[in-house]
Design a protein around this motif. Structure first.
Motif, PDB file in Angstrom:
ATOM      1  N   THR A 120      64.358  64.145  83.664  1.00 14.18           N
ATOM      2  CA  THR A 120      64.019  63.666  82.539  1.00 14.18           C
ATOM      3  C   THR A 120      64.698  62.393  82.090  1.00 14.18           C
ATOM      4  OG1 THR A 120      63.103  65.607  81.584  1.00 14.18           O
ATOM      5  CG2 THR A 120      63.394  63.866  80.169  1.00 14.18           C
ATOM      6  N   VAL A 121      64.546  61.382  82.374  1.00 11.66           N
ATOM      7  CA  VAL A 121      65.317  60.023  82.040  1.00 11.66           C
ATOM      8  C   VAL A 121      65.368  59.791  80.489  1.00 11.66           C
ATOM      9  CG1 VAL A 121      65.580  57.538  82.833  1.00 11.66           C
ATOM     10  CG2 VAL A 121      64.597  59.140  84.432  1.00 11.66           C
ATOM     11  N   VAL A 122      66.455  59.842  79.840  1.00 10.42           N
ATOM     12  CA  VAL A 122      66.201  59.787  78.408  1.00 10.42           C
ATOM     13  C   VAL A 122      66.972  58.309  78.313  1.00 10.42           C
ATOM     14  CG1 VAL A 122      67.206  60.479  76.310  1.00 10.42           C
ATOM     15  CG2 VAL A 122      66.665  62.162  78.101  1.00 10.42           C
ATOM     16  N   ASP A 123      66.187  57.407  77.198  1.00  4.95           N
ATOM     17  CA  ASP A 123      66.359  56.049  76.915  1.00  4.95           C
ATOM     18  C   ASP A 123      66.147  55.834  75.756  1.00  4.95           C
ATOM     19  OD1 ASP A 123      63.838  55.512  77.240  1.00  4.95           O
ATOM     20  OD2 ASP A 123      63.921  54.773  79.286  1.00  4.95           O
TER      21      ASP A 123
ATOM     22  N   TRP B 286      67.119  50.427  82.382  1.00  5.20           N
ATOM     23  CA  TRP B 286      67.156  51.898  82.978  1.00  5.20           C
ATOM     24  C   TRP B 286      65.795  52.284  83.575  1.00  5.20           C
ATOM     25  CZ3 TRP B 286      70.778  56.242  83.050  1.00  5.20           C
ATOM     26  CH2 TRP B 286      72.042  55.847  82.727  1.00  5.20           C
ATOM     27  N   ARG B 287      64.749  52.011  82.767  1.00  4.35           N
ATOM     28  CA  ARG B 287      63.703  52.818  82.736  1.00  4.35           C
ATOM     29  C   ARG B 287      62.775  52.002  83.966  1.00  4.35           C
ATOM     30  NH1 ARG B 287      59.109  55.040  78.693  1.00  4.35           N
ATOM     31  NH2 ARG B 287      61.086  56.178  77.877  1.00  4.35           N
ATOM     32  N   GLN B 288      63.001  50.640  84.273  1.00  6.51           N
ATOM     33  CA  GLN B 288      62.509  49.848  85.253  1.00  6.51           C
ATOM     34  C   GLN B 288      62.999  50.300  86.608  1.00  6.51           C
ATOM     35  OE1 GLN B 288      63.323  45.486  84.873  1.00  6.51           O
ATOM     36  NE2 GLN B 288      63.417  45.258  87.018  1.00  6.51           N
TER      37      GLN B 288
ATOM     38  N   TYR C 160      59.890  60.418  81.556  1.00  3.65           N
ATOM     39  CA  TYR C 160      60.671  59.374  80.426  1.00  3.65           C
ATOM     40  C   TYR C 160      60.478  59.872  79.206  1.00  3.65           C
ATOM     41  CZ  TYR C 160      60.161  57.075  85.050  1.00  3.65           C
ATOM     42  OH  TYR C 160      60.207  56.729  86.125  1.00  3.65           O
ATOM     43  N   MET C 161      61.855  59.851  78.191  1.00  2.00           N
ATOM     44  CA  MET C 161      61.710  60.406  76.952  1.00  2.00           C
ATOM     45  C   MET C 161      62.585  59.364  76.094  1.00  2.00           C
ATOM     46  SD  MET C 161      61.981  64.118  75.847  1.00  2.00           S
ATOM     47  CE  MET C 161      60.839  65.155  77.044  1.00  2.00           C
TER      48      MET C 161
ATOM     49  N   VAL D 169      69.131  62.765  82.736  1.00  5.03           N
ATOM     50  CA  VAL D 169      70.280  61.731  82.965  1.00  5.03           C
ATOM     51  C   VAL D 169      70.192  60.661  82.022  1.00  5.03           C
ATOM     52  CG1 VAL D 169      68.365  60.521  84.635  1.00  5.03           C
ATOM     53  CG2 VAL D 169      71.110  60.126  84.735  1.00  5.03           C
ATOM     54  N   THR D 170      71.108  60.195  81.437  1.00  9.75           N
ATOM     55  CA  THR D 170      71.241  59.255  80.401  1.00  9.75           C
ATOM     56  C   THR D 170      72.429  58.458  80.323  1.00  9.75           C
ATOM     57  OG1 THR D 170      70.542  59.126  78.016  1.00  9.75           O
ATOM     58  CG2 THR D 170      71.967  60.947  78.607  1.00  9.75           C
ATOM     59  N   GLU D 171      72.375  57.278  79.385  1.00  8.86           N
ATOM     60  CA  GLU D 171      73.400  56.586  79.321  1.00  8.86           C
ATOM     61  C   GLU D 171      74.740  57.147  78.652  1.00  8.86           C
ATOM     62  OE1 GLU D 171      74.249  55.035  75.707  1.00  8.86           O
ATOM     63  OE2 GLU D 171      72.548  53.284  76.106  1.00  8.86           O
ATOM     64  N   ASN D 172      75.835  56.553  78.456  1.00  5.69           N
ATOM     65  CA  ASN D 172      76.877  57.161  77.790  1.00  5.69           C
ATOM     66  C   ASN D 172      76.872  57.591  76.303  1.00  5.69           C
ATOM     67  OD1 ASN D 172      79.776  57.787  77.649  1.00  5.69           O
ATOM     68  ND2 ASN D 172      80.420  55.772  78.433  1.00  5.69           N
ATOM     69  N   THR D 173      76.487  57.054  75.431  1.00  6.31           N
ATOM     70  CA  THR D 173      76.511  57.158  74.066  1.00  6.31           C
ATOM     71  C   THR D 173      75.511  58.045  73.764  1.00  6.31           C
ATOM     72  OG1 THR D 173      77.278  54.859  73.702  1.00  6.31           O
ATOM     73  CG2 THR D 173      76.302  56.245  71.803  1.00  6.31           C
ATOM     74  N   PHE D 174      74.296  58.059  74.636  1.00  2.00           N
ATOM     75  CA  PHE D 174      73.192  59.183  74.408  1.00  2.00           C
ATOM     76  C   PHE D 174      73.733  60.357  74.861  1.00  2.00           C
ATOM     77  CE2 PHE D 174      69.613  55.495  74.611  1.00  2.00           C
ATOM     78  CZ  PHE D 174      70.150  55.060  73.503  1.00  2.00           C
ATOM     79  N   GLY D 175      74.186  60.318  75.779  1.00  2.00           N
ATOM     80  CA  GLY D 175      74.616  61.632  76.577  1.00  2.00           C
ATOM     81  C   GLY D 175      75.942  62.229  75.861  1.00  2.00           C
TER      82      GLY D 175
END
Ligand code: IPM
Ligand code: MG
Length: 355
Positions: free
Chosen positions: A183-186, A197-199, A215-216, A236-242
């Motif tokens: 799950t790609v979280v953005d 990221w999503r692209q 994708y979520m 999998v997600t970016e720094n702040t969301f993670g």
């Protein structure tokens, strides 16, 4: 195997849980015939007090020369309450991440059946939840350009294609070793960085046809994580969301004191508990060492030593089953074991148990 470990105990309860981590690591190494050496180094508030730098050059060199870093915690309330402090313990952690190139932070969220009553979620929701959050750790707002005056301030959320590709690859590799669901979280409905990221994720997904990619948006993911934690396999997600999602994830299991993590990337990998330095408990012998101990399991597994990792996990499970627990996870009426006593029990199990 010969392994050189840098031990960074840090602040608060760090030294107490670090000692247990080292004892457990040594006991497993002895049992399997590995030769382990330790180099101790300072970091965090301890290092600020001693040399004025939360991640001194000497500590960096000791980390670079090691095969792995066993890290505990940094942080001290005297800095939290002083917004004008120029150096802070947390800067040491960020410096370590950046200088060791630790771009992938792996945070598993596992539940233990015997602790489910401690979870704020209903038993039927949380039982069997088991997922891994992969947080990008060296980019995004944490490290982007910042500005602050008395009227205006900003943090820049920059991501480049290579940074996104390499962390997505880690996500896909994890998904392949688990249940093939990523799950790609953005926040691609709002943020340009998220759209990139999503692209890129959409470009990469066809290369992993065996993995189901979804994708979520992060707001939705934060809700789903408590409504249906079993939905997730690998996030999998970016720094702040993670950062935010992994704190949320950590309370699902019932105690933050049980969650380990691994940070890997360009140089020496780091194994550490997810919880912080808990300064109020410092020196009281009440901190739960299990997150640190499970980070030792992740360390062995990282080096392909699966049986060694298994033994650590079995020892942890056995200690929970025997109610050898620190106060915050003890069952009603159960005896109170301190940090050291839990550690000694684990070492004894590891050294003497025959399955
Ligand atoms: C974490 C912590 C750190 C972070 C702090 C201590 C700088 O919250 O590891 O999640 O924000 O990354
Ligand atoms: Mg955090």
């Amino acid at each position: 195997m010969n392994l050189k470990i840098a031990v960074l105990a840090g602040d608060g309860i760090g030294p107490e849980i670090s000692a247990v981590g080292v004892d457990v690591l040594s006991a497993v190494a002895a049992r399997f015939g590995h030769k382990v050496t330790y180099e101790y180094a300072i970091c965090g508030a301890d290092a600020i007090d001693k040399v004025g730098d939360p991640f001194p050059e000497e500590t960096f060199q000791i980390c670079m020369d090691a095969d792995a870093v066993l890290f505990s915690a940094v942080g001290d309330p005297k800095y939290d309450n002083d917004p004008t402090a120029k150096v802070r313990p947390e800067q040491g952690l960020l410096a370590m991440r950046k200088r060791l190139g630790l771009y992938a932070n792996i945070r598993p969220v596992e539940t233990f059946d015997c602790l489910i009553h401690k979870s704020p979620l209903k038993d039927e929701l949380v039982r069997g939840a088991d997922f891994v959050c992969i947080r990008e750790l060296t980019g995004g707002m944490y490290f982007g350009e910042k500005y602050q005056d008395d009227e205006r301030a900003y943090d820049t959320n920059v991501y480049t294609r290579p940074e996104i590709e390499r962390i997505l690859r880690v996500g896909y590799e994890y998904a392949r070793r688990r249940h093939n669901h990523l799950t790609v979280v953005d926040k691609a409905n709002i943020l340009a960085s998220s759209r990139l990221w999503r692209q890129i994720a959409k470009e990469m997904a066809p290369m992993y046809p065996d993995v189901l990619t979804d994708y979520m948006y992060v707001d939705n993911a934060s809700m789903r994580m408590i409504q249906e934690p079993r939905f997730f396999d690998v996030i999998v997600t970016e720094n702040t969301f993670g950062d935010i999602l992994t704190d949320e994830g950590s309370c699902i299991s019932g105690s933050m004191g049980l969650l380990p993590s691994a940070s890997t990337g360009e140089h020496t990998p780091v194994f550490e508990p997810v919880h912080g330095s808990w300064p109020q408990a410092k020196g009281k012998n009440i901190a739960n060492p299990l997150a640190q101990v499970l980070s030792v399991a992740m360390f062995f597994e990282y080096f392909g030593l699966a049986a060694e990792g298994r033994l650590v996990r079995d020892a942890v499970q056995a200690s929970l089953d025997a109610n050898v627990r620190t106060p915050e996870i003890q069952v009603d009426g159960g005896a109170h074991y301190g940090t050291k006593e839990v550690g000694a029990w684990l070492v004894d199990y590891i050294s003497n148990h025959n399955s």
